[in-house]
Enzyme design. Structure first.
Site, PDB file in Angstrom:
ATOM      1  N   ARG A 282      -8.703  -3.831   9.125  1.00  0.00           N
ATOM      2  CA  ARG A 282      -8.568  -3.941   7.938  1.00  0.00           C
ATOM      3  C   ARG A 282     -10.033  -3.740   7.120  1.00  0.00           C
ATOM      4  O   ARG A 282     -10.074  -3.138   6.158  1.00  0.00           O
ATOM      5  CB  ARG A 282      -7.789  -5.076   7.441  1.00  0.00           C
ATOM      6  CG  ARG A 282      -6.460  -4.907   7.621  1.00  0.00           C
ATOM      7  CD  ARG A 282      -5.671  -5.836   6.844  1.00  0.00           C
ATOM      8  NE  ARG A 282      -4.162  -5.693   7.392  1.00  0.00           N
ATOM      9  CZ  ARG A 282      -3.422  -6.401   7.512  1.00  0.00           C
ATOM     10  NH1 ARG A 282      -3.580  -7.744   7.053  1.00  0.00           N
ATOM     11  NH2 ARG A 282      -2.194  -6.404   8.032  1.00  0.00           N
TER      12      ARG A 282
ATOM     13  N   HIS B 162      -5.802 -10.076  -0.011  1.00  0.00           N
ATOM     14  CA  HIS B 162      -4.509 -10.229   0.725  1.00  0.00           C
ATOM     15  C   HIS B 162      -4.394 -11.590   1.600  1.00  0.00           C
ATOM     16  O   HIS B 162      -3.456 -12.152   1.550  1.00  0.00           O
ATOM     17  CB  HIS B 162      -4.512  -9.058   1.618  1.00  0.00           C
ATOM     18  CG  HIS B 162      -3.102  -9.039   2.602  1.00  0.00           C
ATOM     19  ND1 HIS B 162      -1.893  -9.037   2.106  1.00  0.00           N
ATOM     20  CD2 HIS B 162      -2.962  -9.163   3.841  1.00  0.00           C
ATOM     21  CE1 HIS B 162      -1.071  -8.908   3.148  1.00  0.00           C
ATOM     22  NE2 HIS B 162      -1.675  -8.843   4.282  1.00  0.00           N
TER      23      HIS B 162
ATOM     24  N   ARG C 217      -9.468 -11.092  10.049  1.00  0.00           N
ATOM     25  CA  ARG C 217      -8.222 -11.294  10.717  1.00  0.00           C
ATOM     26  C   ARG C 217      -7.321 -10.221  11.413  1.00  0.00           C
ATOM     27  O   ARG C 217      -7.321  -9.433  10.607  1.00  0.00           O
ATOM     28  CB  ARG C 217      -7.170 -12.100   9.918  1.00  0.00           C
ATOM     29  CG  ARG C 217      -5.843 -12.390  10.379  1.00  0.00           C
ATOM     30  CD  ARG C 217      -4.920 -12.905   9.289  1.00  0.00           C
ATOM     31  NE  ARG C 217      -4.733 -12.010   8.287  1.00  0.00           N
ATOM     32  CZ  ARG C 217      -3.541 -11.360   8.179  1.00  0.00           C
ATOM     33  NH1 ARG C 217      -2.340 -11.615   8.810  1.00  0.00           N
ATOM     34  NH2 ARG C 217      -3.262 -10.538   7.189  1.00  0.00           N
TER      35      ARG C 217
ATOM     36  N   GLU D 275      -0.168  -2.269  14.394  1.00  0.00           N
ATOM     37  CA  GLU D 275      -0.904  -2.305  13.202  1.00  0.00           C
ATOM     38  C   GLU D 275      -2.411  -2.052  13.475  1.00  0.00           C
ATOM     39  O   GLU D 275      -2.911  -2.146  14.682  1.00  0.00           O
ATOM     40  CB  GLU D 275      -0.516  -3.650  12.482  1.00  0.00           C
ATOM     41  CG  GLU D 275       0.859  -3.690  12.032  1.00  0.00           C
ATOM     42  CD  GLU D 275       1.191  -4.987  11.234  1.00  0.00           C
ATOM     43  OE1 GLU D 275       0.310  -5.636  10.645  1.00  0.00           O
ATOM     44  OE2 GLU D 275       2.433  -5.300  11.451  1.00  0.00           O
TER      45      GLU D 275
ATOM     46  N   HIS E  98      -6.007  -6.220   1.634  1.00  0.00           N
ATOM     47  CA  HIS E  98      -5.514  -5.172   2.638  1.00  0.00           C
ATOM     48  C   HIS E  98      -5.582  -3.750   1.934  1.00  0.00           C
ATOM     49  O   HIS E  98      -5.541  -3.703   0.703  1.00  0.00           O
ATOM     50  CB  HIS E  98      -3.953  -5.888   2.255  1.00  0.00           C
ATOM     51  CG  HIS E  98      -2.893  -5.028   3.124  1.00  0.00           C
ATOM     52  ND1 HIS E  98      -2.486  -3.526   3.105  1.00  0.00           N
ATOM     53  CD2 HIS E  98      -2.112  -5.510   4.205  1.00  0.00           C
ATOM     54  CE1 HIS E  98      -1.868  -3.340   4.096  1.00  0.00           C
ATOM     55  NE2 HIS E  98      -1.574  -4.355   4.693  1.00  0.00           N
TER      56      HIS E  98
HETATM   57  C1  SIN Z   1       1.354  -5.718   6.684  1.00  0.00           C
HETATM   58  O1  SIN Z   1       2.651  -5.692   6.789  1.00  0.00           O
HETATM   59  O2  SIN Z   1       0.253  -4.772   6.516  1.00  0.00           O
HETATM   60  C2  SIN Z   1       0.753  -7.044   6.611  1.00  0.00           C
HETATM   61  C3  SIN Z   1       0.681  -7.783   7.762  1.00  0.00           C
HETATM   62  C4  SIN Z   1      -0.434  -8.719   7.815  1.00  0.00           C
HETATM   63  O3  SIN Z   1      -1.068  -9.067   6.892  1.00  0.00           O
HETATM   64  O4  SIN Z   1      -0.510  -9.474   8.985  1.00  0.00           O
END
Ligand code: SIN
Length: 532
Positions: free
Chosen positions: A284, A345, A380, A115, A238
């Site tokens: 993010r 988010h 975060r 991610e 998000h």
């Molecule tokens: C996501 O699946 O994109 C969210 C994961 C997160 O917020 O840590």
């Protein structure tokens, strides 16, 4: 009056993990305002970040976390949480959680996802429903314990503290008033160890990936009780929430970008390389701001997440929940880019705690999203929150067990019953809904991804008026879940705005056009607020 050795408010990963461990040492009540599985955790798609391959290392995970946190993480806390992760993951596996694996040269190994902001693949997952599987596993285990009472449809109203009862010496938490939604009675629960695990406050914004329960209850109660609150200006948006008029709050996991998904603007252009070298997998804050800028620049309604180059079989297997949900809204992600917009988010700040979940109010612990341990800093790192939830829950439980029962004089008295006087039932629910909508609209328009002093001041003035009206309501009418949530939302919205107004720089998730630079000399510290 009820009495328990431990009282946990909230039933997500942090609250349930704490309750499971505490139940081996005493009686536990888990207070949860809807059904037991209604939590932010159950909605988490991506997974848990945890170092679990030879290609990765604790140092890399720590570095990525610190980098995302833009100078505000507490390095010692980051180190503790990252290095204790594998042990806690092992415990989850022992109680029956199966993370996805894959076949590599004839043997099975963990299928690690990637991610934004992670330099390595390190996200353990169960397809795209990781949180739901964790929730089910923990609940199954908890239901076997005789020491735990799960109080569903019970909403915490306020903490009971020695200070509120007039004790001038050291303040401490003594218990909590809880509204039983079925009987409409407010019960008094006494405990020496109260744990807030109530999650975040996404519902303070008009558009959010969070479930309806995310109304900032824990932060609002702790603030009213005099605990210190930290860094509330850092609200994470998000980047990719499904853009569709009927798809309320549906998240399209960052893991989709981890598997090659590319963000495109309304002209079909891949734009992220213009904003960050990590492109669609930048942290993010950067991606959400880039999307916001592209939407504004082109006068578009959304951008698009394109993963059409992966096979339908792969997408159905890896992202069954996202695939099916998008399809229900008429988007076949194997054939067309998914329309997406950013949405509120995650609350990176919260009740200030140490790495053991201890708040500044003795007897009160806070764990999970409601807390600000120092792990997330100003932004975060994706999938670090479930990790924080289990690691800090474990540490908080050990700390709470170690803590001797206090010798505070308030423990010798009976706690007063809740006084509702001769107040009426709320006669016009429309006022509650109107105020709720107004808060969410004000926060979205004035306290969003890009801020200015003027917008924040406008929001502050509006929220003060709303808070006055809500206070009047609170004292003149019987408490109800709607009214309590509204009161908490208004409090948390005001804390976000006050914190944002005090940070005259741009850092991580707090970006303001009036102060676009990072100013380490003045602002490389937490924003702390308390009532007393
Ligand atoms: C996501 O699946 O994109 C969210 C994961 C997160 O917020 O840590």
């Amino acid at each position: 009056m009820k009495q328990f050795d431990f009282v946990v408010i909230g039933s997500g990963i942090a609250g349930l993990s704490f309750a499971l461990k505490a139940a081996k040492h005493g009686s536990v009540a888990v207070v949860t305002k809807r059904k037991r599985a209604d939590s932010n955790t159950a909605w988490a798609q991506g997974g848990i970040a945890c170092v679990s391959s030879d290609e990765d290392s604790f140092e890399l995970h720590i570095r990525d976390t610190l980098e995302a946190g833009a100078g505000l993480c507490d390095e010692q806390v980051v180190r503790t949480i990252v290095t204790e992760g594998p042990e806690r993951i092992r415990e989850l596996v022992e109680i029956g959680l199966h993370f996805d694996e894959r076949e590599v040269s004839g043997h099975r190994e963990l299928d690690l996802g990637k991610e934004g902001g992670h330099s390595k693949r390190r996200v353990l997952h169960v397809q795209d429903v990781t949180g739901l599987e964790i929730e089910k596993t923990l609940l199954r285990e908890l239901e076997r314990s005789d020491n735990v009472q799960l109080l569903e449809n019970h909403m915490a109203v306020d903490l009971i503290t020695a200070g509120k009862l007039g004790f001038a010496t050291e303040d401490r938490c003594l218990g909590v008033y809880v509204l039983d939604e079925e009987t409409q009675a407010v019960e008094t629960i006494r405990t020496d160890r109260l744990v807030l695990a109530t999650g975040g406050c996404g519902k303070v914004y008009l558009y959010t990936t969070n479930p309806d329960i995310a109304t900032g209850d824990g932060v609002a109660m702790a603030w009213r009780a005099g605990a210190v609150i930290a860094n509330m200006e850092f609200i994470q948006f998000h980047p990719t929430c499904l853009f569709h008029p009927d798809a309320k709050s549906f998240l399209v996991s960052e893991a989709v970008r981890g598997e090659g998904g590319i963000l495109r603007n309304s002209r079909g252009e891949d734009f992220m390389h213009r904003y960050d070298r990590r492109e669609s997998l930048a942290p993010r804050d950067i991606v959400a701001r880039a999307i916001d800028a592209e939407i504004k620049r082109l006068g578009a309604k959304c951008v698009y997440l394109d993963i059409t180059h992966r096979s339908p079989e792969f997408l159905r297997e890896r992202f069954p929940h996202i695939y099916e949900t998008c399809l229900r809204f008429g988007v076949d992600m194997a054939k067309q880019p998914i329309p997406v917009v950013p949405a509120a988010h995650y609350q990176c700040g919260g009740i200030k705690t140490d790495v053991n979940g201890a708040t500044t109010l003795p007897g009160l612990y806070a764990i999970g999203e409601v807390a600000c341990t120092g792990l997330h800093g100003a932004n975060r790192l994706a999938s670090n929150s479930l990790l924080e939830g289990i690691v800090v829950a474990h540490r908080a439980c050990e700390a709470a067990i170690r803590a001797q029962p206090p010798s505070h004089p308030a423990r010798a008295i009976d706690l007063p019953e809740w006084q509702s006087g001769d107040v009426q039932n709320v006669d016009e629910l429309v006022v509650i809904y109107h105020n709720w909508n107004e808060i969410r609209r004000v926060m979205w328009d004035y306290v969003g991804i890009v801020r200015t002093d003027k917008r924040l001041q406008r929001a502050s003035a509006r929220l003060r008026n709303l808070q006055r009206e809500i206070r009047e309501f609170y004292w003149n009418f019987k408490v109800s879940v709607d009214l309590l949530e509204l009161r908490n939302l208004a409090t948390v919205a005001a804390l976000i705005v006050d914190s944002a107004l005090s940070r005259k720089e741009s850092r991580g998730l707090h970006y303001t056009l009036d102060h676009p630079q990072l100013v380490d000399s003045e602002f490389k510290h937490d924003t702390l607020i308390s009532r007393t």
